[in-house]
Design a protein around this motif. Structure first.
Motif, short mmCIF file in Angstrom:
data_model
loop_
_atom_site.label_atom_id
_atom_site.label_comp_id
_atom_site.label_asym_id
_atom_site.label_seq_id
_atom_site.Cartn_x
_atom_site.Cartn_y
_atom_site.Cartn_z
N THR A 10 9.54 1.15 -4.70
CA THR A 10 9.05 1.61 -3.40
C THR A 10 8.48 0.48 -2.54
OG1 THR A 10 6.90 2.16 -4.39
CG2 THR A 10 8.53 3.93 -4.24
N ARG A 11 8.32 -0.70 -3.13
CA ARG A 11 7.85 -1.86 -2.37
C ARG A 11 8.28 -3.12 -3.10
NH1 ARG A 11 2.82 -5.07 -2.09
NH2 ARG A 11 2.22 -3.98 -4.00
N SER A 23 6.39 -2.48 -6.45
CA SER A 23 5.79 -1.21 -6.84
C SER A 23 6.92 -0.32 -7.34
CB SER A 23 5.08 -0.53 -5.66
OG SER A 23 3.85 -1.13 -5.38
N TYR A 25 7.62 3.56 -8.50
CA TYR A 25 7.08 4.91 -8.67
C TYR A 25 7.83 5.55 -9.83
CZ TYR A 25 4.62 9.16 -7.87
OH TYR A 25 3.78 10.23 -8.05
N LYS A 31 2.65 5.49 -9.86
CA LYS A 31 2.92 4.18 -9.26
C LYS A 31 2.41 3.05 -10.15
CE LYS A 31 0.49 2.97 -5.62
NZ LYS A 31 0.00 3.00 -4.24
N SER A 33 2.21 -1.30 -10.20
CA SER A 33 2.44 -2.61 -9.59
C SER A 33 2.90 -3.57 -10.68
CB SER A 33 1.16 -3.13 -8.93
OG SER A 33 0.78 -2.29 -7.87
N VAL A 95 9.91 6.07 1.18
CA VAL A 95 9.27 5.33 0.08
C VAL A 95 7.93 4.75 0.53
CG1 VAL A 95 11.45 4.82 -1.10
CG2 VAL A 95 10.52 3.15 0.51
N GLU A 96 7.80 4.45 1.83
CA GLU A 96 6.52 3.96 2.33
C GLU A 96 5.46 5.06 2.23
OE1 GLU A 96 4.51 1.77 6.25
OE2 GLU A 96 6.50 2.69 6.43
N GLU A 99 4.46 5.20 -1.36
CA GLU A 99 3.73 3.98 -1.71
C GLU A 99 2.29 4.04 -1.20
OE1 GLU A 99 2.57 0.12 -2.77
OE2 GLU A 99 4.23 1.35 -3.49
N LYS A 100 2.10 4.49 0.04
CA LYS A 100 0.77 4.44 0.66
C LYS A 100 -0.12 5.62 0.28
CE LYS A 100 1.62 1.57 4.73
NZ LYS A 100 1.56 1.51 6.23
N GLU A 104 -2.54 4.26 -8.03
CA GLU A 104 -1.98 3.58 -9.20
C GLU A 104 -2.20 4.42 -10.46
OE1 GLU A 104 -0.22 -0.26 -10.49
OE2 GLU A 104 -0.59 0.63 -8.53
#
Length: 249
Positions: A10-11, A23, A25, A31, A33, A95-96, A99-100, A104
């Motif tokens: 996703t990032r 990142s 998911y 999520k 990192s 996906v943003e 992500e946001k 985690e």
């Protein structure tokens, strides 16, 4: 601790001269990192897996802080999303959001399923704007902002042409509409779709034909609720706005 997970990137961002931080998911752990060492090198065996939207199996070593990628196998690179500007822009917005708006290591397998279905739907030529609106509604509900769409949020009436009051958190009947002059008057088709979006499973999304006037109302409603309750700037949505401005959608 070693994790073997099913996930979607996703990032993806560069780190130092040769590495990347992504990142992922995941179905199992939410999520994560992850540091991908040497991903920017030409002969890196992990370079392809760091691309946005990549879906696959990841083996990740996770300590108290960031994880490190040990191995990965791509299931679907979703190359169609990167080859088509419009599809890629909508997929990037979706996906943003994930992500946001997720924390985690907070597992949510149903959300993972909806994210995967959203990417598959866009890649499979289903209407990306409708898929994006459904994901917006899912994220609103997940964040605790379920709009009241079944009856007037003020008096409980179910009669008449309703208007969406974003400030009040639901619909207003004709008698109560004056309480919010900024309310968005909804056509019957728009209200029906908004109600449907709350529980729509994207894995079962069939053919859907939305009139331009209904689409405009949906966009205004969902944009208003996302801006009111999420309070974040969306880089991908700004790009979508630019595409629309120049007639690229």
């Amino acid at each position: 601790m070693l994790y073997k997970v099913e996930g979607i990137v996703t990032r993806s961002m560069d780190y130092g001269e040769g590495h990347k931080i992504i990142s992922v998911y995941t179905r199992e752990a939410g999520k994560m990192s992850v540091m991908v060492r040497g991903a920017k090198k030409l002969k890196s065996r992990h370079g392809a897996v760091t691309q946005l939207f990549t879906y696959g199996e990841f083996v990740i070593y996770k300590n108290a802080h960031m994880g490190t990628l040990n191995a990965a196998e791509i299931t679907d690179s979703f190359h169609k999303l990167r080859e088509d500007l419009m599809k890629g822009a909508y997929a990037a917005y979706i996906v943003e959001m994930v992500e946001k708006l997720t924390g985690e290591m907070e597992p949510n397998a149903p959300l993972f399923e909806q994210l995967l279905a959203a990417l598959k739907g866009i890649a499979g030529d289903k209407p990306p704007h409708i898929i994006a609106h459904i994901m917006e509604m899912h994220m609103l509900v997940l964040s605790g902002y379920m709009p009241e769409l079944d009856q007037c949020v003020s008096c409980g009436s179910k009669e008449g042409e309703m208007a969406l009051s974003i400030a009040a958190g639901g619909i207003l009947c004709p008698r109560c509409r004056l309480k919010d002059p900024q309310g968005i008057v909804l056509g019957a088709g728009t209200l029906k779709l908004l109600r449907l979006f709350r529980t729509m499973d994207l894995r079962r999304l069939g053919e859907i034909d939305v009139k331009p006037v209904t689409q405009a109302q949906l966009k205004r409603c969902m944009r208003g609720m996302m801006d009111m309750y999420m309070e974040t700037k969306w880089k991908s949505r700004s790009f979508l706005d630019q595409m629309e401005k120049y007639g690229m959608e």
